[in-house]
Design a protein around this motif. Structure first.
Motif, mmCIF file in Angstrom:
data_model
loop_
_atom_site.group_PDB
_atom_site.id
_atom_site.type_symbol
_atom_site.label_atom_id
_atom_site.label_comp_id
_atom_site.label_asym_id
_atom_site.label_seq_id
_atom_site.Cartn_x
_atom_site.Cartn_y
_atom_site.Cartn_z
ATOM 1 N N ALA A 293 84.360 -32.608 128.032
ATOM 2 C CA ALA A 293 83.201 -33.275 128.685
ATOM 3 C C ALA A 293 82.637 -32.533 129.727
ATOM 4 N N LEU A 294 83.645 -32.004 130.630
ATOM 5 C CA LEU A 294 82.975 -31.313 131.796
ATOM 6 C C LEU A 294 82.208 -30.283 131.318
ATOM 7 N N LEU A 295 82.461 -29.294 130.624
ATOM 8 C CA LEU A 295 81.484 -28.273 129.999
ATOM 9 C C LEU A 295 80.503 -28.711 129.238
ATOM 10 N N LYS A 296 80.488 -29.849 128.456
ATOM 11 C CA LYS A 296 79.220 -30.255 127.959
ATOM 12 C C LYS A 296 78.350 -30.850 128.907
ATOM 13 N N THR A 297 78.714 -31.513 129.946
ATOM 14 C CA THR A 297 77.681 -31.974 131.024
ATOM 15 C C THR A 297 77.249 -30.813 131.806
ATOM 16 N N LEU A 298 78.119 -29.974 132.348
ATOM 17 C CA LEU A 298 77.686 -28.620 132.969
ATOM 18 C C LEU A 298 76.506 -27.735 132.242
ATOM 19 N N LEU A 299 76.804 -27.582 130.984
ATOM 20 C CA LEU A 299 76.069 -26.677 130.180
ATOM 21 C C LEU A 299 74.639 -27.660 129.823
ATOM 22 N N GLY A 300 74.787 -28.831 129.980
ATOM 23 C CA GLY A 300 73.399 -29.748 129.477
ATOM 24 C C GLY A 300 72.669 -30.153 130.669
ATOM 25 N N ALA A 301 73.079 -29.825 131.934
ATOM 26 C CA ALA A 301 72.615 -30.275 133.142
ATOM 27 C C ALA A 301 71.314 -29.642 133.372
ATOM 28 N N GLU A 302 70.145 -30.280 133.521
ATOM 29 C CA GLU A 302 68.846 -29.850 133.915
ATOM 30 C C GLU A 302 68.330 -30.301 135.356
ATOM 31 N N PRO A 303 67.938 -29.509 136.149
ATOM 32 C CA PRO A 303 67.835 -28.097 136.052
ATOM 33 C C PRO A 303 69.009 -27.367 135.710
ATOM 34 N N PRO A 304 69.385 -26.078 135.261
ATOM 35 C CA PRO A 304 70.536 -25.515 135.052
ATOM 36 C C PRO A 304 71.562 -25.437 136.153
ATOM 37 N N LEU A 305 72.674 -25.540 135.929
ATOM 38 C CA LEU A 305 73.635 -25.830 137.001
ATOM 39 C C LEU A 305 74.773 -24.462 136.825
ATOM 40 N N GLU A 324 81.974 -19.240 123.856
ATOM 41 C CA GLU A 324 80.727 -18.883 123.536
ATOM 42 C C GLU A 324 79.432 -19.541 124.023
ATOM 43 N N ALA A 325 79.653 -20.495 124.438
ATOM 44 C CA ALA A 325 78.406 -21.405 125.002
ATOM 45 C C ALA A 325 78.406 -21.102 126.248
ATOM 46 N N ILE A 326 79.273 -20.906 126.943
ATOM 47 C CA ILE A 326 79.307 -20.509 128.576
ATOM 48 C C ILE A 326 78.623 -19.053 128.499
ATOM 49 N N GLN A 327 79.328 -18.169 127.721
ATOM 50 C CA GLN A 327 78.330 -16.729 127.621
ATOM 51 C C GLN A 327 76.809 -17.041 127.462
ATOM 52 N N GLU A 328 76.791 -17.643 126.400
ATOM 53 C CA GLU A 328 75.167 -17.812 126.125
ATOM 54 C C GLU A 328 74.280 -18.503 126.955
ATOM 55 N N SER A 329 74.962 -19.205 127.867
ATOM 56 C CA SER A 329 74.149 -20.121 128.953
ATOM 57 C C SER A 329 73.571 -19.085 130.015
ATOM 58 N N GLY A 330 74.283 -17.949 130.220
ATOM 59 C CA GLY A 330 73.855 -17.020 131.046
ATOM 60 C C GLY A 330 73.941 -17.509 132.605
#
Length: 475
Positions: A293-305, A324-330
């Motif tokens: 849940a932590l990573l899902k909400t962090l990576l889905g935050a707008e604007p980017p967090l 992989e999702a963290i790396q791809e987020s930039g």
């Protein structure tokens, strides 16, 4: 030594002895290996002047970390055998936690006339005798009783009231096997209780302005003890300018971390990054959905967090998909050990998501960084309650609670739902609040608190306690 800038004269008076058998599979095993070697070390203390001893005379004071307090029995035994006297060396206990935890758990008071832990152990012994638990020790059953809901509220002069089930908000997520650090807390707690009368006093390292009146109340409750609420101790330059530039980066990983923060500062601006670190002892190993849940909400935050997730132990809970999702987020970085003071001081760092450990909280205050708190056990829920309810320099994640908390009302009024939807909804709401007006006001409270903490260190209650401690040493 370099990090703290210790000069030659005080360094010459400091002797460090490393005990233990090196890296073990668990923290408990490492502590056992340490205590196995303590007797021989203490023998040397009372044989001054020998080739093996590093001391020129018998020590006149012992200061013992609260986790090592059982060693005081051995100290007394060796002292008696070597010196043939019933006199005991004065002993102060260093309590690396907040004063409210000491007050609640180990002092006698009206609601706990036999202290907090003795009734728990009495009940545990009765329940073990009935045979309702198969193959569980009294310590393990005592831990279970500690985690139960009850009609009693926990409170001290600086601690807003908490329901009993709020003292252990992560019981289902933590490893609670017989040999776990979590369960061993009960054994440690009763061992401290049983040695309170042996101690001359306590050294407490949270800032007194976080807990006004706490030391005074404890002194009134237990006049036989001294309470030195000295506050956090840092090199003097840290109080004024923060960690020196020359020791901010000491490894390859340090450089990677600081480079990431520099990049986030350029791309997203000041106070944009959430620094995440939960310490080295507790993690929600039995509840992977919480980090999901932590990573899902962090990576889905707008604007980017942007976020920096530190801690090799915590990172073990992350899946290949998470990485992989963290790396791809930039805009996310996983790291092991990081230069925490340098991270908190960096202009890109805006928030600190942590477990509400006393060291973490003090370092956040020192560097004027507001917090999001996710406490696990012992002192952490109490500190989180002090900060999020009374002082308000931090938010607390409440829906991540589990175990006895699910479906129950918190003292602040909300109910722990126990669902993934509720957890994610609360996280998204906090990510939104902290980047708006509410977060800006909280940041100003943290800045004001930081300034007050520094003034107190230089000329307030903390300074008075340090001077009292110095007088005690002289006497």
């Amino acid at each position: 030594m370099t990090l703290y800038g210790l000069q030659d004269e005080p360094r010459s008076r400091l002797h460090l002895e490393l005990l233990g058998e090196g890296k073990k599979d668990s923290l408990v095993e490492q502590m056992v290996s340490l205590f196995a070697l303590i007797p021989a070390f203490l023998e040397e203390l009372f044989t001054p002047g020998t080739q093996q001893s590093t001391f020129k005379q018998v020590p006149s004071l012992s200061i013992i970390d609260i986790l090592a307090l059982p060693s005081i029995d051995l100290l007394d035994k060796i002292y008696f055998s070597k010196c043939n006297t019933l006199h005991k060396i004065p002993a102060l206990c260093y309590s690396p936690t907040n004063a409210a935890t000491l007050n609640l758990y180990w002092l006698r008071k009206e609601e706990y006339p036999e202290t907090f832990w003795r009734p728990i152990y009495s009940q545990a012994e009765k329940e073990v005798e009935t045979g309702i638990y198969e193959n569980l020790t009294v310590d393990h059953v005592a831990y279970k009783i500690w985690c139960r809901a009850s009609n009693l509220d926990a409170k001290t002069i600086s601690l807003p009231p908490m329901h009993h089930h709020e003292l252990n908000p992560q019981t289902d997520s933590l490893d609670t096997s017989e040999s776990s650090v979590v369960v061993s807390q009960a054994q440690l707690a009763i061992s401290i209780t049983n040695r309170m009368d042996r101690l001359n006093g306590f050294i407490i390292h949270t800032t007194p302005i976080m807990e006004p009146g706490e030391a005074e109340e404890m002194q009134h409750i237990s006049p036989m003890h001294l309470f030195y609420h000295i506050g956090p101790q840092y090199p003097e330059t840290w109080w004024t300018d923060g960690i020196p530039t020359e020791v901010q980066v000491l490894s390859t990983e340090d450089r990677k971390v600081v480079s990431f923060l520099d990049d986030m500062l350029d791309r997203y601006g000041e106070n944009s990054v959430v620094y995440i670190s939960f310490g080295t002892t507790f993690l929600p190993s039995n509840a992977p959905h919480l980090f999901d849940a932590l990573l899902k909400t962090l990576l889905g935050a707008e604007p980017p967090l942007p976020f920096l997730f530190a801690g090799a132990i915590n990172n073990k809970l992350l899946t290949a998909d998470h990485r992989e999702a963290i790396q791809e987020s930039g805009h996310g970085l996983l790291a092991g050990f990081v230069p925490q003071q340098a991270v908190l001081k960096h202009n890109a760092t805006g928030w600190y998501l942590c477990h509400a450990g006393s060291n973490s909280v003090s370092e956040a205050f020192l560097n004027e960084v507001p917090m999001i708190l996710w406490p696990y056990t012992m002192d952490q829920p109490l500190i989180a309650n002090q900060l999020s309810v009374r002082l308000k320099p931090a938010y607390e994640l409440v829906q991540v609670r589990n175990g006895e908390s699910i479906g129950r009302l918190t003292h602040r009024g909300s109910i722990v739902e126990g669902t993934q939807e509720a957890i994610e909804e609360e996280m998204r709401e906090i990510w939104k609040l902290m980047r708006g007006k509410d977060g800006a006001e909280m940041r100003q409270r943290v800045i004001a608190f930081s300034k007050a903490m520094k003034i107190d260190h230089w000329q307030g209650a903390a300074r008075k306690a340090m001077e009292g401690f110095a007088t005690f040493l002289t006497e």
